[in-house]
Write an enzyme that holds these catalytic residues in place. Structure first.
Site, PDB file in Angstrom:
ATOM      1  N   THR A   1      28.233 -41.638 -43.657  1.00  0.00           N
ATOM      2  CA  THR A   1      26.827 -41.939 -43.372  1.00  0.00           C
ATOM      3  C   THR A   1      26.102 -42.205 -44.675  1.00  0.00           C
ATOM      4  OG1 THR A   1      25.959 -39.700 -43.696  1.00  0.00           O
ATOM      5  CG2 THR A   1      26.868 -40.241 -41.516  1.00  0.00           C
ATOM      6  N   ASP A   2      24.952 -42.784 -44.595  1.00  0.00           N
ATOM      7  CA  ASP A   2      24.069 -42.751 -45.749  1.00  0.00           C
ATOM      8  C   ASP A   2      23.438 -41.352 -45.789  1.00  0.00           C
ATOM      9  OD1 ASP A   2      22.680 -43.364 -48.028  1.00  0.00           O
ATOM     10  OD2 ASP A   2      21.841 -45.241 -47.285  1.00  0.00           O
ATOM     11  N   TYR A   3      22.717 -41.099 -46.838  1.00  0.00           N
ATOM     12  CA  TYR A   3      22.172 -39.778 -47.185  1.00  0.00           C
ATOM     13  C   TYR A   3      21.372 -39.166 -46.021  1.00  0.00           C
ATOM     14  CZ  TYR A   3      20.702 -36.785 -51.156  1.00  0.00           C
ATOM     15  OH  TYR A   3      20.506 -35.768 -52.054  1.00  0.00           O
TER      16      TYR A   3
ATOM     17  N   ALA B   1      21.722 -39.343 -42.939  1.00  0.00           N
ATOM     18  CA  ALA B   1      21.393 -40.294 -41.863  1.00  0.00           C
ATOM     19  C   ALA B   1      21.655 -39.707 -40.479  1.00  0.00           C
ATOM     20  CB  ALA B   1      22.162 -41.599 -42.056  1.00  0.00           C
TER      21      ALA B   1
END
Ligand code: BGC
Length: 781
Positions: free
Chosen positions: A305-307, A309
């Site tokens: 995932t992104d940070y 997310a």
């Protein structure tokens, strides 16, 4: 800059075509609740790896498997709103699969030793980092790399970054960022390759190749991470993290190709994006992460995932933390960046039937496979050799490459009566808030780059021109006078201050300096923190009093050269109308000052071309060259009222996609087609003679555009489908030939099938997307 925390721890073409699934037509069979079933057992083409992972998985507890999903921010940088805690305790319990922001061979080794020696199964950690345009030796920001139109150079920048990062303890880089961006308000336009999907695909391939090489187990290659999947660059109103919403025909034809190209190039991992797609956040979007990415495109790496997310799906309105965790895993996420939702909730979800252990095994296998592919099980310390770090990082060869690559990124936007190159003037009025800056030279996401090692333009001019040139300096203006903005930028290492003098006093001093000099070189633009993540701007003109400064300088009557430093297209109408020369330098990296000075004094003849359209005013955005014609195209006739136009500005850009001048000039012959009719499976060639008609040796990017004139869906007015960057000596000419294959004529129709539709086509050739010559041809059945 984000270095705020000291070391906390122990120290398609979209080839899928015909069987594309739309959202909702999920093809993933519900997983059964067994420990290792046949679906999980043999996913790869590497039986040895499969055996190894099967054995390992069989030994792992559910908690240990879930632990592999946990990616923690540990170390020097903070790149999001929260920072991971209890790191050593979590590692000891086998609850960490990887970390990011920890580097240097010694720090990485310590942490790896801790993980290997203190956990039951001794599974090594991944070490990731935002190596985006260089690691320690910094190259131009990605938008600047893209304006080189030189795939070999772009690949080289990634390869050097991989050499340095891998010598510095890292094995995984969060790059390439391939999001198509057409709205320059969006600060992250700086991180990508611009507005064009075909061009972006070439860059995506080059970057993946540069980072990963041919063999991931080598200690000088790293695993790349394609981001941000998907459509992150289409954030509404250019505001970061905002909603995206688009038709499938646009998605498939204009936004997805670069992601697909990186997958085809073998990228090892993919990062989800923060935005939603068709109402479902990317991080919980099974259509996106499983049907499209894995089933259609054949991606076989892991998805991170992104940070935070996954956590962010709660405010998105997708459910409780536990529910969105289930959603993410089921969608196809394998690793949870910083948010620890998987860690907190998945074990319980298995008990409650929210997810199955089979789903956990599948994701865990993917993370373990990445470690296997990197050779970490063989030698967890292969990236932590101090000697290699000492002989590799910032070596002379890399510094020279940085200067060379910076040269190639620069775009000459205007050069009235050959103002540039400077003909060894006696004195230069070097004016502007960026003239002496080092911090901004390395741009945003400058990883472990040390801005104090960056060359300012002032230093560069001294290095290149030596004592022959007298420099009369005045700051002239602050980059911005907005105190709130300065506070925000400085909270992330902006290093900006506001001069205590009034704007008038600074301008007066600059005017005085200009009057006593032969030529004015003004260095204006943005601070690096005004682009990048969470750095959208609603006004994309020069910030602060910089335009006022330019206007005052213009009145002196001295030749006015503008050197621009910025991370996005700016609206520069006055500047274009009034400057004698304009050189776009982006943020050009460690060697910025030297490279810019080389260009100013003619040691390098600029050859860059824009990969984003520059608007006249912000109200025109999104403005891009490959738009649709509409039913009422405006022809330029003033009284033509009911046409697609504005009352107060023309439809034209300030500078079109593909635009860039040289110190020399090039002429193009009429393009010659090998034939004007081809069958569906045939190719044709188009040839053009390009001649260097000016007074310098130079390079030209010869561009090929195509238009499908009539289609089952409307098609853009033109689309880039080829280019060649050629070097021509003064007076020399060269025949450039493009091969137009059936693949270049295909597009996704409304059934999302990749098709070539017979009929009329146009081919355009030129040095930018506007100034082209057209020819027609037909494709018949
Ligand atoms: C950014 C990513 C980056 C990640 C890790 C996020 O906020 O969107 O591009 O890779 O942080 O630093």
């Amino acid at each position: 800059m984000r270095k705020v925390i000291i070391f906390l721890i122990l120290c398609w073409s979209l080839g899928c075509s015909q069987n594309v699934n739309r959202p909702g037509s999920s093809t993933v069979s519900p997983a059964t609740n067994s420990t290792v079933n046949s679906q999980e057992a043999s996913q790869s083409k590497d039986p040895q790896m499969d055996r190894f992972i099967n054995d390992l998985l069989a030994k792992m507890t559910l908690e240990e498997k879930i632990g592999q999903f946990n990616l923690l921010a540990v170390g020097f940088d903070v790149t999001g709103p929260v920072v991971s805690k209890n790191v050593d305790e979590n590692i000891r319990k086998g609850k960490v699969g990887g970390v990011f922001n920890t580097f240097t061979p010694s720090a990485a080794r310590k942490l790896q030793e801790f993980a290997v020696n203190n956990t039951r199964l001794k599974i090594p950690l991944l070490f990731g980092y935002d190596v985006v345009h260089g690691h320690r030796t910094i190259f131009p920001i990605p938008l600047g790399l893209s304006t080189s139109w030189d795939m070999a150079v772009i690949e080289k920048s990634a390869q050097i970054a991989a050499e340095e990062a891998s010598a510095d303890g890292l094995n995984w880089v969060f790059s390439p960022m391939v999001d198509i961006a057409r709205d320059p308000r969006w600060g992250r336009i700086a991180e990508g390759a611009g507005e064009d999907a075909w061009y972006g695909s070439q860059v995506a391939k080059a970057m993946v190749k540069g980072y990963q090489g041919n063999d991931l187990t080598k200690n000088n290659t790293v695993m790349a991470c394609l981001k941000h999947f998907a459509l992150y660059g289409a954030a509404e109103a250019g505001r970061d993290y905002n909603t995206t919403d688009m038709s499938f025909q646009r998605m498939y034809n204009e936004y997805l190709p670069p992601y697909k190209a990186a997958v085809d190039a073998g990228v090892g991992s993919v990062m989800t994006s923060f935005n939603e797609i068709n109402g479902i956040p990317a991080t919980g979007n099974k259509w996106l992460l499983t049907e499209l990415l894995r089933n259609n495109w054949g991606f076989n790496g892991f998805v991170v995932t992104d940070y935070t997310a996954i956590n962010e799906m709660v405010p998105h309105g997708m459910g409780t933390e536990a529910e969105v965790g289930n959603l993410a895993l089921k969608a196809g996420v394998d690793m949870d960046m910083v948010g620890e939702v998987f860690l907190k909730h998945l074990a319980n979800s298995v008990k409650e039937g929210g997810v199955t252990e089979t789903e956990i095994n599948i994701a865990c296998r993917r993370v373990l496979e990445a470690k296997y592919k990197l050779g970490l099980f063989q030698d967890p310390y292969r990236y932590t050799d101090e000697n290699r770090a000492a002989t590799t990082i910032m070596k002379q060869e890399f510094i020279e490459a940085s200067r060379d690559i910076a040269h190639k990124s620069m775009v000459l936007l205007k050069n009235k009566t050959n103002t540039l190159p400077l003909k060894q003037p006696g004195s230069i009025a070097l004016i502007g808030p960026l003239a002496k800056r080092q911090r901004d030279m390395i741009g945003n996401w400058s990883a472990a780059g040390d801005w104090e090692k960056a060359i300012s333009l002032e230093q560069g001019i001294r290095n290149v021109a030596g004592s022959k040139v007298k420099i009369n300096y005045a700051k002239g203006a602050n980059i911005t006078d907005d105190e709130q903005m300065i506070k925000r930028l400085n909270a992330h290492g902006g290093n900006l201050d506001i001069d205590s003098r009034s704007a008038e006093a600074m301008i007066q001093e600059a005017v005085k300096v200009a009057r006593s000099s032969d030529v004015i070189v003004t260095v204006v633009g943005e601070s690096q923190g005004m682009t990048g993540e969470a750095a959208s701007r609603a006004d994309i003109t020069l910030p602060g009093q910089q335009l006022e400064l330019l206007k005052a300088l213009k009145k002196t009557g001295k030749p006015l050269v503008i050197v621009l430093m910025n991370g996005r297209p700016l609206a520069l109408k006055w500047e274009e109308q009034n400057a004698d020369a304009i050189l776009e330098t982006w943020f050009a990296g460690t060697q910025a000052g030297n490279a810019i000075a080389d260009v100013l004094f003619g040691n390098y003849n600029p050859s860059g071309k824009l990969t984003t359209t520059f608007p006249q005013v912000v109200g025109q955005v999104p403005l891009f060259y490959n738009h649709k014609n509409t039913g009422r195209p405006f022809s330029g006739e003033l009284l033509d009222k009911y046409k697609s136009r504005y009352l107060d500005v023309t439809n034209e850009p300030l500078y079109p996609f593909g635009f860039g001048l040289s110190y020399t000039s090039f002429s193009y012959s009429k393009p010659q087609l090998s034939t004007t009719t081809i069958k569906m499976d045939e190719s044709l060639q188009v040839k053009v003679d390009v001649r260097n008609t000016g007074n310098y040796d130079g390079e030209e990017v010869v561009q090929l555009y195509l238009q499908d004139v009539v289609g089952s869906i409307t098609r853009p007015v033109k689309e880039l489908k080829g280019f060649q960057k050629i070097a021509l000596k003064k007076g020399e000419s060269q025949t450039v030939t493009f091969n137009i294959t059936p693949d270049l004529l295909k597009f996704y129709n409304n059934n999302l099938e990749l098709v070539l539709e017979p009929g009329d086509f146009r081919v355009f050739i030129g040095g930018n997307s506007r100034d082209v010559q057209a020819e027609n041809f037909k494709v018949i059945k």
